[in-house]
Design a protein around this motif. Structure first.
Motif, PDB file in Angstrom:
ATOM      1  N   CYS A 152       0.859  -1.175   0.000  1.00 29.88           N
ATOM      2  CA  CYS A 152       0.000   0.000   0.000  1.00 29.88           C
ATOM      3  C   CYS A 152       0.900   1.232   0.000  1.00 29.88           C
ATOM      4  O   CYS A 152       1.763   1.369   0.873  1.00 29.88           O
ATOM      5  CB  CYS A 152      -0.884  -0.008   1.249  1.00 29.88           C
ATOM      6  SG  CYS A 152      -1.699   1.571   1.504  1.00 29.88           S
ATOM      7  N   CYS A 207       0.402   3.374   3.580  1.00 31.24           N
ATOM      8  CA  CYS A 207       0.914   2.940   4.886  1.00 31.24           C
ATOM      9  C   CYS A 207       2.033   1.905   4.739  1.00 31.24           C
ATOM     10  O   CYS A 207       2.616   1.489   5.720  1.00 31.24           O
ATOM     11  CB  CYS A 207      -0.219   2.363   5.728  1.00 31.24           C
ATOM     12  SG  CYS A 207      -0.894   0.812   5.081  1.00 31.24           S
ATOM     13  N   CYS A 263      -6.785  -0.848   0.588  1.00 37.44           N
ATOM     14  CA  CYS A 263      -5.873  -1.344   1.615  1.00 37.44           C
ATOM     15  C   CYS A 263      -6.673  -1.735   2.859  1.00 37.44           C
ATOM     16  O   CYS A 263      -7.378  -0.897   3.411  1.00 37.44           O
ATOM     17  CB  CYS A 263      -4.844  -0.275   1.953  1.00 37.44           C
ATOM     18  SG  CYS A 263      -3.816  -0.720   3.370  1.00 37.44           S
ATOM     19  N   CYS A 265      -5.195   0.637   6.055  1.00 33.02           N
ATOM     20  CA  CYS A 265      -5.482   2.067   6.215  1.00 33.02           C
ATOM     21  C   CYS A 265      -6.697   2.524   5.417  1.00 33.02           C
ATOM     22  O   CYS A 265      -7.110   3.675   5.527  1.00 33.02           O
ATOM     23  CB  CYS A 265      -4.256   2.911   5.856  1.00 33.02           C
ATOM     24  SG  CYS A 265      -3.905   3.004   4.096  1.00 33.02           S
TER      25      CYS A 265
HETATM   26 ZN    ZN Z   1      -2.553   1.246   3.548  1.00 32.38          ZN
END
Ligand code: ZN
Length: 126
Positions: free
Chosen positions: A6, A9, A20, A23
């Protein structure tokens, strides 16, 4: 097995997910909204250690001043001397007043490798 990350994050997964789970970022939409330079700047924080080094190298080749602030942050934050060295090289290549000023502040850096790279980056200037 391929690993996906991702870009928000840097959580990793084994499949190419749209959102994701860590996050909540909509990965594809986010990624498509970024241009090549912005993607390289994000890659400076990639958790797989060779990726940020390659990104820093490419940013130096491209020479776009938009990368300067991110490269300075990476030099300040990373514990990886190879990444810091590549980022300093890139800053030397981009060569804005801000980049030069920052490189000068590295003259007393505790790591000899960093002092040497900073010296080399400045000595190539006319
Ligand atoms: Zn993420």
């Amino acid at each position: 097995m391929a690993t996906f990350f991702c870009p928000g994050c840097w959580h990793d997964f084994n499949e190419d997910l749209i959102r994701c789970p860590n996050c909540g970022l909509v990965i594809h939409e986010f990624w498509n909204s970024k241009d090549y330079l912005e993607k390289l700047i994000l890659a400076l924080r990639h958790p797989e250690p060779t990726t940020p080094v390659r990104a820093a190298w490419l940013l130096g080749k491209i020479g776009d001043p938009r990368a300067v602030v991110s490269l300075i942050e990476i030099v300040k934050e990373t514990d990886d001397l190879y990444l810091a060295r590549e980022a300093i090289k890139a800053l030397g290549a981009i060569d804005t007043p801000q980049a030069r000023h920052f490189i000068r502040t590295l003259a007393n850096h505790p790591a000899r490798m960093i002092r040497a790279e900073a010296g080399a980056a400045l000595s190539t200037k006319k």
